[in-house]
Scaffold this motif. Structure first.
Motif, PDB file in Angstrom:
ATOM      1  N   ALA A   1      34.515  28.167  25.687  1.00 25.32           N
ATOM      2  CA  ALA A   1      33.462  27.441  26.411  1.00 25.32           C
ATOM      3  C   ALA A   1      32.980  28.293  27.578  1.00 25.32           C
ATOM      4  CB  ALA A   1      33.975  26.094  26.910  1.00 25.32           C
ATOM      5  N   ARG A   2      31.880  27.889  28.150  1.00 25.27           N
ATOM      6  CA  ARG A   2      31.303  28.633  29.278  1.00 25.27           C
ATOM      7  C   ARG A   2      31.418  27.805  30.545  1.00 25.27           C
ATOM      8  NH1 ARG A   2      25.589  29.429  30.839  1.00 25.27           N
ATOM      9  NH2 ARG A   2      25.495  31.242  32.210  1.00 25.27           N
ATOM     10  N   LEU A   3      32.137  28.366  31.525  1.00 29.43           N
ATOM     11  CA  LEU A   3      32.310  27.684  32.802  1.00 29.43           C
ATOM     12  C   LEU A   3      31.203  28.088  33.772  1.00 29.43           C
ATOM     13  CD1 LEU A   3      36.151  28.127  33.322  1.00 29.43           C
ATOM     14  CD2 LEU A   3      34.958  26.022  32.701  1.00 29.43           C
ATOM     15  N   PRO A   4      30.860  27.214  34.716  1.00 30.91           N
ATOM     16  CA  PRO A   4      29.876  27.590  35.737  1.00 30.91           C
ATOM     17  C   PRO A   4      30.362  28.816  36.516  1.00 30.91           C
ATOM     18  CG  PRO A   4      30.275  25.229  35.782  1.00 30.91           C
ATOM     19  CD  PRO A   4      31.297  25.816  34.869  1.00 30.91           C
ATOM     20  N   GLY A   5      29.642  29.898  36.440  1.00 30.30           N
ATOM     21  CA  GLY A   5      30.038  31.121  37.131  1.00 30.30           C
ATOM     22  C   GLY A   5      30.965  32.011  36.338  1.00 30.30           C
ATOM     23  N   GLY A   6      31.544  31.503  35.248  1.00 26.26           N
ATOM     24  CA  GLY A   6      32.444  32.302  34.440  1.00 26.26           C
ATOM     25  C   GLY A   6      33.899  32.207  34.875  1.00 26.26           C
ATOM     26  N   ASP A   7      34.786  32.814  34.107  1.00 28.42           N
ATOM     27  CA  ASP A   7      36.221  32.762  34.381  1.00 28.42           C
ATOM     28  C   ASP A   7      36.614  33.357  35.731  1.00 28.42           C
ATOM     29  OD1 ASP A   7      36.505  31.553  31.950  1.00 28.42           O
ATOM     30  OD2 ASP A   7      37.261  33.326  30.897  1.00 28.42           O
ATOM     31  N   PRO A   8      35.975  34.467  36.196  1.00 33.01           N
ATOM     32  CA  PRO A   8      36.391  35.027  37.494  1.00 33.01           C
ATOM     33  C   PRO A   8      36.276  34.032  38.643  1.00 33.01           C
ATOM     34  CG  PRO A   8      35.052  36.612  36.305  1.00 33.01           C
ATOM     35  CD  PRO A   8      34.970  35.330  35.539  1.00 33.01           C
ATOM     36  N   VAL A   9      35.305  33.111  38.559  1.00 33.48           N
ATOM     37  CA  VAL A   9      35.140  32.129  39.626  1.00 33.48           C
ATOM     38  C   VAL A   9      36.355  31.208  39.712  1.00 33.48           C
ATOM     39  CG1 VAL A   9      33.763  30.151  40.371  1.00 33.48           C
ATOM     40  CG2 VAL A   9      32.633  32.218  39.601  1.00 33.48           C
ATOM     41  N   VAL A  10      36.994  30.938  38.567  1.00 31.64           N
ATOM     42  CA  VAL A  10      38.205  30.111  38.570  1.00 31.64           C
ATOM     43  C   VAL A  10      39.285  30.779  39.409  1.00 31.64           C
ATOM     44  CG1 VAL A  10      40.037  29.133  37.146  1.00 31.64           C
ATOM     45  CG2 VAL A  10      37.675  29.079  36.344  1.00 31.64           C
ATOM     46  N   LEU A  11      39.432  32.091  39.251  1.00 28.74           N
ATOM     47  CA  LEU A  11      40.418  32.834  40.041  1.00 28.74           C
ATOM     48  C   LEU A  11      40.119  32.699  41.531  1.00 28.74           C
ATOM     49  CD1 LEU A  11      42.686  34.868  40.517  1.00 28.74           C
ATOM     50  CD2 LEU A  11      41.047  36.697  40.028  1.00 28.74           C
ATOM     51  N   ARG A  12      38.862  32.892  41.907  1.00 25.86           N
ATOM     52  CA  ARG A  12      38.494  32.818  43.324  1.00 25.86           C
ATOM     53  C   ARG A  12      38.735  31.431  43.900  1.00 25.86           C
ATOM     54  NH1 ARG A  12      32.284  33.453  44.560  1.00 25.86           N
ATOM     55  NH2 ARG A  12      32.335  31.300  43.816  1.00 25.86           N
ATOM     56  N   GLU A  13      38.289  30.414  43.173  1.00 31.55           N
ATOM     57  CA  GLU A  13      38.367  29.059  43.716  1.00 31.55           C
ATOM     58  C   GLU A  13      39.798  28.542  43.758  1.00 31.55           C
ATOM     59  OE1 GLU A  13      35.543  26.694  41.582  1.00 31.55           O
ATOM     60  OE2 GLU A  13      33.847  27.880  42.269  1.00 31.55           O
ATOM     61  N   VAL A  14      40.568  28.796  42.710  1.00 27.47           N
ATOM     62  CA  VAL A  14      41.963  28.336  42.699  1.00 27.47           C
ATOM     63  C   VAL A  14      42.773  29.068  43.761  1.00 27.47           C
ATOM     64  CG1 VAL A  14      44.090  28.247  41.346  1.00 27.47           C
ATOM     65  CG2 VAL A  14      41.926  27.593  40.297  1.00 27.47           C
ATOM     66  N   ALA A  15      42.562  30.378  43.882  1.00 24.78           N
ATOM     67  CA  ALA A  15      43.293  31.147  44.887  1.00 24.78           C
ATOM     68  C   ALA A  15      42.994  30.623  46.292  1.00 24.78           C
ATOM     69  CB  ALA A  15      42.934  32.628  44.786  1.00 24.78           C
ATOM     70  N   GLY A  16      41.716  30.389  46.578  1.00 25.07           N
ATOM     71  CA  GLY A  16      41.357  29.871  47.890  1.00 25.07           C
ATOM     72  C   GLY A  16      41.937  28.499  48.157  1.00 25.07           C
TER      73      GLY A  16
END
Length: 215
Positions: free
Chosen positions: A122-137
């Motif tokens: 599936a396609r996430l808003p902003g793509g998979d890298p955004v998940v890394l940024r948001e979860v890390a923050g």
């Protein structure tokens, strides 16, 4: 005469003690329950994608729904930083900060990995890298909250940030500290999320959540 343990035996003993201590540390932090909760977050993300509650069009509604799920995953990691029965590992001395750091990095990576796997195909808003940024923050926010209020309330920090971030998405705020609303390539958002994660991880690794006491 007292037998002297050869240096080689001491090195072997230290090497074998490290993995065992880390395993016991993970058990004390209820890491397996945390893994189950992260799996539930991944399943919820998959359901939201299948029902088209989240689409890759980058709309504020899709970003808000994704952010709520990321908040749940980050809260699991932050709350798992505490031991509800106290830190018996204090007898391990200098090992304890390393044990905490290893557990935080392992669970943080598991949180990102679980959500990425939940969105496979599936396609996430902003793509998979955004998940890394948001979860890390968000994990960083939760850990800082744990250091101030205690691990049992670590989720309150991630939830408070998420509420503000949801409002920021609706109002179109452009501050990098609201990294959840920034584009995937936004350097400021990455730096802010990274700084918060590094600060939270460093504080909790060094001193632990507030409810575990100070060494």
């Amino acid at each position: 005469m007292t037998a002297v343990t050869p240096p080689v035996e001491l090195v072997r003993s230290a090497r074998s003690a490290g993995p065992r201590l880390f395993r016991l540390h993970l058990i004390s932090r209820q890491a397996w329950s945390a893994m189950g909760a992260l799996t539930a977050c991944a399943v919820l993300l998959r359901v939201a994608l299948e029902l088209r509650w989240i689409q890759g069009d980058g709309s504020s509604t899709a970003q808000q729904m994704l952010l709520l799920i990321e908040c749940g995953a980050a809260s699991v990691v932050a709350v798992a930083a505490r031991n509800p029965f106290g830190e018996s590992e204090r007898t391990t001395g200098h090992w304890l900060p390393l044990l905490r750091l290893g557990a935080l990095l392992l669970l943080g990576g598991a949180a990102v990995g679980a959500l990425v796997l939940g969105a496979v195909g599936a396609r996430l808003p902003g793509g998979d890298p955004v998940v890394l940024r948001e979860v890390a923050g968000l994990v960083g926010v939760g850990l800082l909250t744990a250091a101030v209020l205690g691990g049992a309330l670590a989720w309150a920090g991630t939830l408070a940030y998420t509420v503000v971030a949801e409002f920021a998405l609706l109002e179109g705020w452009r501050t990098p500290w609201m990294w959840a609303g920034r584009p995937a390539h936004d350097l400021g958002g990455w730096l802010c999320a990274g700084l918060v994660f590094a600060a939270g991880t460093a504080v909790v690794a060094a001193r632990g959540p507030r409810d575990t006491g100070v060494e």
